[in-house]
Scaffold this motif. Structure first.
Motif, PDB file in Angstrom:
ATOM      1  N   THR A 171       0.838  -1.193   0.000  1.00 40.61           N
ATOM      2  CA  THR A 171       0.000   0.000   0.000  1.00 40.61           C
ATOM      3  C   THR A 171       0.874   1.244   0.000  1.00 40.61           C
ATOM      4  OG1 THR A 171      -1.811   1.195   1.087  1.00 40.61           O
ATOM      5  CG2 THR A 171      -0.232   0.097   2.526  1.00 40.61           C
ATOM      6  N   GLY A 172       0.397   2.286  -0.672  1.00 40.89           N
ATOM      7  CA  GLY A 172       1.129   3.551  -0.683  1.00 40.89           C
ATOM      8  C   GLY A 172       0.419   4.636   0.084  1.00 40.89           C
ATOM      9  N   ASN A 173      -0.714   4.294   0.722  1.00 37.96           N
ATOM     10  CA  ASN A 173      -1.542   5.289   1.389  1.00 37.96           C
ATOM     11  C   ASN A 173      -1.380   5.180   2.897  1.00 37.96           C
ATOM     12  OD1 ASN A 173      -3.821   6.804   2.434  1.00 37.96           O
ATOM     13  ND2 ASN A 173      -4.678   6.724   0.372  1.00 37.96           N
ATOM     14  N   ALA A 180      -5.138  -4.421   2.782  1.00 35.32           N
ATOM     15  CA  ALA A 180      -5.089  -5.325   3.942  1.00 35.32           C
ATOM     16  C   ALA A 180      -3.680  -5.865   4.183  1.00 35.32           C
ATOM     17  CB  ALA A 180      -6.085  -6.473   3.768  1.00 35.32           C
ATOM     18  N   VAL A 181      -2.694  -4.983   4.191  1.00 34.47           N
ATOM     19  CA  VAL A 181      -1.300  -5.438   4.229  1.00 34.47           C
ATOM     20  C   VAL A 181      -0.947  -6.188   5.509  1.00 34.47           C
ATOM     21  CG1 VAL A 181      -0.470  -3.640   2.657  1.00 34.47           C
ATOM     22  CG2 VAL A 181      -0.447  -3.218   5.121  1.00 34.47           C
ATOM     23  N   GLN A 182      -1.662  -5.916   6.604  1.00 36.36           N
ATOM     24  CA  GLN A 182      -1.326  -6.583   7.862  1.00 36.36           C
ATOM     25  C   GLN A 182      -1.855  -8.016   7.946  1.00 36.36           C
ATOM     26  OE1 GLN A 182      -1.416  -4.019  11.508  1.00 36.36           O
ATOM     27  NE2 GLN A 182      -2.260  -2.481  10.106  1.00 36.36           N
ATOM     28  N   PHE A 183      -2.549  -8.443   6.895  1.00 34.00           N
ATOM     29  CA  PHE A 183      -3.063  -9.809   6.874  1.00 34.00           C
ATOM     30  C   PHE A 183      -2.456 -10.610   5.730  1.00 34.00           C
ATOM     31  CE2 PHE A 183      -6.211  -7.297   9.139  1.00 34.00           C
ATOM     32  CZ  PHE A 183      -6.318  -8.037  10.313  1.00 34.00           C
ATOM     33  N   GLY A 489     -16.542  -6.917  14.462  1.00 36.52           N
ATOM     34  CA  GLY A 489     -15.423  -6.104  14.928  1.00 36.52           C
ATOM     35  C   GLY A 489     -14.149  -6.220  14.128  1.00 36.52           C
ATOM     36  N   GLY A 490     -14.193  -6.867  12.970  1.00 38.38           N
ATOM     37  CA  GLY A 490     -12.987  -6.981  12.166  1.00 38.38           C
ATOM     38  C   GLY A 490     -12.717  -5.726  11.358  1.00 38.38           C
ATOM     39  N   SER A 491     -11.437  -5.512  11.037  1.00 40.90           N
ATOM     40  CA  SER A 491     -11.043  -4.392  10.182  1.00 40.90           C
ATOM     41  C   SER A 491      -9.799  -4.779   9.400  1.00 40.90           C
ATOM     42  CB  SER A 491     -10.753  -3.138  11.013  1.00 40.90           C
ATOM     43  OG  SER A 491     -10.166  -2.124  10.202  1.00 40.90           O
ATOM     44  N   ALA A 492      -9.804  -4.452   8.099  1.00 41.86           N
ATOM     45  CA  ALA A 492      -8.658  -4.754   7.236  1.00 41.86           C
ATOM     46  C   ALA A 492      -7.718  -3.572   7.091  1.00 41.86           C
ATOM     47  CB  ALA A 492      -9.153  -5.175   5.853  1.00 41.86           C
TER      48      ALA A 492
END
Length: 553
Positions: A171-173, A180-183, A489-492
């Protein structure tokens, strides 16, 4: 977009002929099922519940109108007239004949596409933000870096047989993470240091499936020159220490957890000593070469405001609803990005017909410089549309049932093929998505709810990423019966979180009403302009659980 060199084209063409021979030998009995399995997987071919399934790579979600027309042709001539976009920015054909797959691969090669490494224990398709390069607030355009990773990882001999599949996202933002880079096994976030130099924040060991894990930062700032050597070091440690005795414990997330991030990082740093400043170190010349393929199109000089657009918005409520949800801002004055949602009620989310593909290809040529994007949410994006053209574009999309005004809303469901197609599924997911869409057809109600992600997976492999939906639904098997587990409660995004299980699983018929009760709690408890996720984080799980499982339900 990137254009194949002569060498690129030769590699893909030769791979097609190699696989054609392998398929011939398999069908004649000269190649065993066991020997053929890894060969077909590394060419994107699975065997599903009813037929083979071919997964085609769309590198970092970027697609030309010519390529989309070819996909349409393949779906008509070799399949059943439709295809399916996935959460990995790929496209799948669900009904190809095994003996015709080499011909399909040859068709793909003619428009610089392939199915290499879309399955198997190798580095898969690198994914990124579908608005890359056109949004404000980007540290840098991630697409050139995705292409560099693609070229490095494709047919990399050292990583052809990893302990398990391996996924990388960029991601560049810094404000919004749509990738969803953390997954992912490795997640990369472009950033600038205090001296204004470009580098990457590197996450490792993220993933979903049976053991959902949020990735851990292994490097706060990796200078761009060392991107490939550092990725090499991570992959080498994984290749050496990752488990191969149990596929359920073979992903890098299990290795990182078992070692601990400090020990894992020490191994990576030790390996990196032998690679740093070596032949894979990136140079300005090489980065400029790749970046030149992603130059901006020939934008016109336009005013920020469009009187044509404003008049249309004032006179047509249907268009205004679509504009509100499906049109995004653009860094160039007078332009906008448009989301084409593939989420019509009664149609499997992410499915698209050959006729619709041809139509969108025409629209891309007419309105968006012949380029499209595929999103993590199983939708499409026309990234460079003049504001003056938005009303006409909407009318043309409407004529093909492609103007559903629900981008980012509850009915913009992310959904895997589930038990209708997949051998691994415990339950069907497409009918659940359809039932939810039917129950929540009131557009005013949906707009009042605002941004809200709902993800449905047919099994714990989590192809629809149910763990990171604001509302996640998982199909489970209970003594041969299909039931569904709900989590919330999930978030990407950059505020990554895993959903928590609400309680006991429920029948398919109960799911729409359960979602309705969840939303009732949200509407009662929310503060002004507070999204669903924020309300959940403020009040916790209990009020939602009590309402869903209250006496009488």
């Amino acid at each position: 977009m990137y254009t194949y060199s002569e060498i690129d084209q030769r590699i893909v063409d030769e791979r097609v002929e190699q696989y054609r021979d392998q398929t011939r030998r398999y069908l004649s009995g000269d190649l065993s099922e066991e020997a053929f399995l890894p060969l077909r997987l590394q060419n994107g071919l699975y065997v599903q519940r009813h037929a083979p399934m071919l997964r085609v790579a769309i590198p970092y979600g970027l697609l030309s109108s010519q390529q989309l027309r070819k996909l349409s042709y393949i779906s008509r001539f070799y399949d059943k007239g439709y295809a399916h976009f996935t959460t990995r920015q790929n496209i799948q054909f669900n009904w190809p004949k095994l003996e015709q797959v080499p011909d399909i691969l040859a068709e793909l090669a003619s428009v610089q596409m392939h199915a290499i490494q879309t399955s198997g224990n190798c580095i898969r398709n690198t994914t990124t933000d579908p608005f890359a390069g056109v949004q404000e607030g980007e540290t840098a355009d991630p697409r050139p870096w995705c292409e560099i990773i693609r070229q490095w990882s494709t047919l990399h001999p050292e990583f052809a047989y990893l302990p398990r599949k391996f996924k990388i996202a960029v991601t560049g933002n810094s404000e919004t993470d749509r990738a969803a880079v953390q997954f992912h096994d490795i997640g990369l976030q472009l950033r600038k240091n205090e001296q204004g130099k470009t580098g990457f924040k590197v996450f490792v060991g993220g993933g979903l499936g049976r053991t959902p894990v949020i990735g851990t930062v292994i490097n706060e700032f990796l200078p761009w020159q060392h991107l490939l050597t550092y990725l090499d070091a991570i992959l080498r440690v994984y290749n050496q220490y990752g488990r191969r005795d149990n596929k359920y414990k073979a992903r890098i997330k299990i290795l990182v957890k078992a070692m601990g991030i400090d020990t894992f990082k020490a191994h990576v740093e030790q390996e990196w000593l032998f690679l740093q400043d070596g032949p894979a170190t990136l140079t300005t010349k090489e980065v400029d070469r790749v970046t030149s393929h992603f130059s901006a199109p020939d934008y016109s000089q336009l005013p920020e405001e469009s009187e044509t657009l404003n008049r249309s918005l004032a006179s047509n409520k249907g268009f205004a609803n679509w504009y509100k949800r499906n049109v995004s801002s653009h860094k160039v004055k007078g332009y906008a990005a448009v989301v084409v949602t593939l989420k019509n009620t009664g149609v499997a989310p992410g499915d698209i017909t050959a006729t619709q593909m041809d139509h969108i290809a025409q629209l891309a040529d007419r309105y968006s410089f012949g380029i499209l994007r595929i999103t993590h949410e199983q939708n499409m994006v026309l990234t460079d549309v003049r504001k003056d053209d938005l009303f006409q574009l909407w009318q043309e999309l409407e004529s093909q049932s492609l103007a559903t005004p629900n981008a980012g809303l509850l009915t913009d469901v992310i959904c895997c093929p589930g038990g209708d197609f997949c051998n691994l599924a415990n339950a069907k997911s497409i009918p659940v998505a359809s039932a939810i869409q039917q129950k929540f057809e009131d557009l005013d109600y949906l707009h009042d709810l605002g941004d809200l992600s709902l993800n449905i997976s047919g099994c714990m492999n989590a192809c629809a990423h149910h763990h990171i939906g604001n509302i996640g639904i998982l199909g489970v098997d209970k003594k041969g019966e299909e039931f569904y587990q709900i989590m919330i409660g999930g978030s990407a995004g950059h505020d990554a979180s895993l959903g928590k299980i609400l309680g006991r699983s429920i029948s398919r018929a109960e799911v729409p009403d359960a979602v309705s009760r969840l939303l009732a709690v949200y509407l009662e408890q929310r503060l002004e302009n507070e999204p669903f996720l924020a309300t959940y984080r403020r009040i916790g799980l209990t009020p939602f659980k009590e309402r869903v499982y209250e006496t009488g339900h």
